[in-house]
Design a protein around this motif. Structure first.
Motif, PDB file in Angstrom:
ATOM      1  N   UNK A  69      50.755  35.843  56.644  1.00 29.16           N
ATOM      2  CA  UNK A  69      49.794  34.914  57.245  1.00 29.16           C
ATOM      3  C   UNK A  69      50.014  33.479  56.784  1.00 29.16           C
ATOM      4  N   UNK A  70      50.574  33.308  55.599  1.00 30.00           N
ATOM      5  CA  UNK A  70      50.862  31.962  55.110  1.00 30.00           C
ATOM      6  C   UNK A  70      49.742  31.343  54.294  1.00 30.00           C
ATOM      7  N   UNK A  71      50.035  30.161  53.803  1.00 31.63           N
ATOM      8  CA  UNK A  71      49.122  29.455  52.898  1.00 31.63           C
ATOM      9  C   UNK A  71      47.803  29.088  53.572  1.00 31.63           C
ATOM     10  N   UNK A  72      47.868  28.612  54.806  1.00 33.94           N
ATOM     11  CA  UNK A  72      46.638  28.190  55.496  1.00 33.94           C
ATOM     12  C   UNK A  72      45.659  29.354  55.610  1.00 33.94           C
ATOM     13  N   UNK A  73      46.151  30.525  56.005  1.00 36.45           N
ATOM     14  CA  UNK A  73      45.289  31.694  56.135  1.00 36.45           C
ATOM     15  C   UNK A  73      44.727  32.115  54.777  1.00 36.45           C
ATOM     16  N   UNK A  74      45.553  32.031  53.737  1.00 32.29           N
ATOM     17  CA  UNK A  74      45.078  32.388  52.395  1.00 32.29           C
ATOM     18  C   UNK A  74      43.949  31.466  51.956  1.00 32.29           C
ATOM     19  N   UNK A  75      44.104  30.188  52.247  1.00 32.20           N
ATOM     20  CA  UNK A  75      43.062  29.223  51.877  1.00 32.20           C
ATOM     21  C   UNK A  75      41.783  29.495  52.657  1.00 32.20           C
ATOM     22  N   UNK A  76      41.909  29.728  53.965  1.00 34.32           N
ATOM     23  CA  UNK A  76      40.726  30.001  54.781  1.00 34.32           C
ATOM     24  C   UNK A  76      40.031  31.281  54.353  1.00 34.32           C
ATOM     25  N   UNK A  77      40.785  32.323  54.060  1.00 36.93           N
ATOM     26  CA  UNK A  77      40.193  33.578  53.581  1.00 36.93           C
ATOM     27  C   UNK A  77      39.474  33.371  52.248  1.00 36.93           C
ATOM     28  N   UNK A  78      40.074  32.571  51.375  1.00 30.98           N
ATOM     29  CA  UNK A  78      39.456  32.295  50.071  1.00 30.98           C
ATOM     30  C   UNK A  78      38.149  31.530  50.237  1.00 30.98           C
ATOM     31  N   UNK A  79      38.114  30.621  51.209  1.00 27.21           N
ATOM     32  CA  UNK A  79      36.874  29.877  51.477  1.00 27.21           C
ATOM     33  C   UNK A  79      35.788  30.823  51.945  1.00 27.21           C
ATOM     34  N   UNK A  80      36.144  31.748  52.828  1.00 29.66           N
ATOM     35  CA  UNK A  80      35.166  32.727  53.319  1.00 29.66           C
ATOM     36  C   UNK A  80      34.653  33.577  52.161  1.00 29.66           C
ATOM     37  N   UNK A  81      35.543  34.053  51.304  1.00 30.56           N
ATOM     38  CA  UNK A  81      35.124  34.855  50.152  1.00 30.56           C
ATOM     39  C   UNK A  81      34.169  34.064  49.271  1.00 30.56           C
ATOM     40  N   UNK A  82      34.502  32.801  49.030  1.00 30.14           N
ATOM     41  CA  UNK A  82      33.635  31.950  48.205  1.00 30.14           C
ATOM     42  C   UNK A  82      32.260  31.791  48.854  1.00 30.14           C
ATOM     43  N   UNK A  83      32.238  31.542  50.155  1.00 28.28           N
ATOM     44  CA  UNK A  83      30.962  31.362  50.847  1.00 28.28           C
ATOM     45  C   UNK A  83      30.105  32.625  50.781  1.00 28.28           C
ATOM     46  N   UNK A  84      30.740  33.774  50.887  1.00 27.97           N
ATOM     47  CA  UNK A  84      29.986  35.027  50.817  1.00 27.97           C
ATOM     48  C   UNK A  84      29.440  35.252  49.417  1.00 27.97           C
ATOM     49  N   UNK A  85      30.287  35.143  48.407  1.00 22.91           N
ATOM     50  CA  UNK A  85      29.848  35.438  47.037  1.00 22.91           C
ATOM     51  C   UNK A  85      28.909  34.378  46.478  1.00 22.91           C
ATOM     52  N   UNK A  86      28.963  33.181  47.055  1.00 24.98           N
ATOM     53  CA  UNK A  86      28.108  32.094  46.569  1.00 24.98           C
ATOM     54  C   UNK A  86      26.849  31.927  47.419  1.00 24.98           C
ATOM     55  N   UNK A  87      26.640  32.807  48.373  1.00 25.42           N
ATOM     56  CA  UNK A  87      25.474  32.687  49.250  1.00 25.42           C
ATOM     57  C   UNK A  87      24.200  33.062  48.492  1.00 25.42           C
ATOM     58  N   UNK A  88      23.077  32.488  48.900  1.00 28.08           N
ATOM     59  CA  UNK A  88      21.806  32.830  48.239  1.00 28.08           C
ATOM     60  C   UNK A  88      21.487  34.328  48.323  1.00 28.08           C
ATOM     61  N   UNK A  89      21.878  34.959  49.441  1.00 30.28           N
ATOM     62  CA  UNK A  89      21.608  36.388  49.597  1.00 30.28           C
ATOM     63  C   UNK A  89      22.343  37.208  48.542  1.00 30.28           C
ATOM     64  N   UNK A  90      23.569  36.857  48.256  1.00 30.58           N
ATOM     65  CA  UNK A  90      24.336  37.584  47.241  1.00 30.58           C
ATOM     66  C   UNK A  90      23.871  37.221  45.838  1.00 30.58           C
ATOM     67  N   UNK A  91      23.605  35.952  45.638  1.00 29.10           N
ATOM     68  CA  UNK A  91      23.219  35.496  44.298  1.00 29.10           C
ATOM     69  C   UNK A  91      21.956  36.177  43.794  1.00 29.10           C
TER      70      UNK A  91
END
Length: 112
Positions: A69-91
């Motif tokens: 997938x390349x670097x761009x996809x890795x960065x976008x996936x990492x952003x999604x993971x961060x948004x999920x784990x840092x969401x108020x619902x998860x916190x």
């Protein structure tokens, strides 16, 4: 791809009887090693979970998908993971112990 990984993680944690907060750190560790693209690093981490040969092959295939997938996809996936784990619902489910483990892990990864 990211939806598939998240679904896989949720199914595995549900089947094993873990609370999702207990599986948070191992999931982030496994995800990080897969995204980094280093097979030896990923296999070293997987060893602590005593995977079968089939599970190792599946992890290899997921890592190959990330690498293709390349670097761009890795960065976008990492952003999604961060948004999920840092969401108020998860916190709201994180204990202080889990928060400390996440901070310690991120400090190692980021190098602070």
């Amino acid at each position: 791809m990211k939806g598939t990984l998240l679904l896989l993680a949720l199914l595995v944690t549900g089947e094993l009887g873990f609370q999702t907060t207990e599986a948070c750190i191992p999931y982030i560790e496994a995800y990080t090693t897969m995204v980094l693209g280093n097979k030896q690093l990923m296999n070293a981490l997987l060893t602590k979970f005593h995977p079968t040969n089939g599970e190792r092959e599946a992890a290899d295939k997921v890592q190959e998908c990330f690498n293709e997938a390349g670097l761009k996809a890795k960065i976008l996936d990492s952003i999604v993971l961060h948004l999920i784990t840092d969401s108020p619902e998860c916190k709201q489910y994180y204990t202080q112990d889990v928060k400390n483990k996440i901070d310690a892990f991120l400090s190692k990864v980021i190098g602070k």
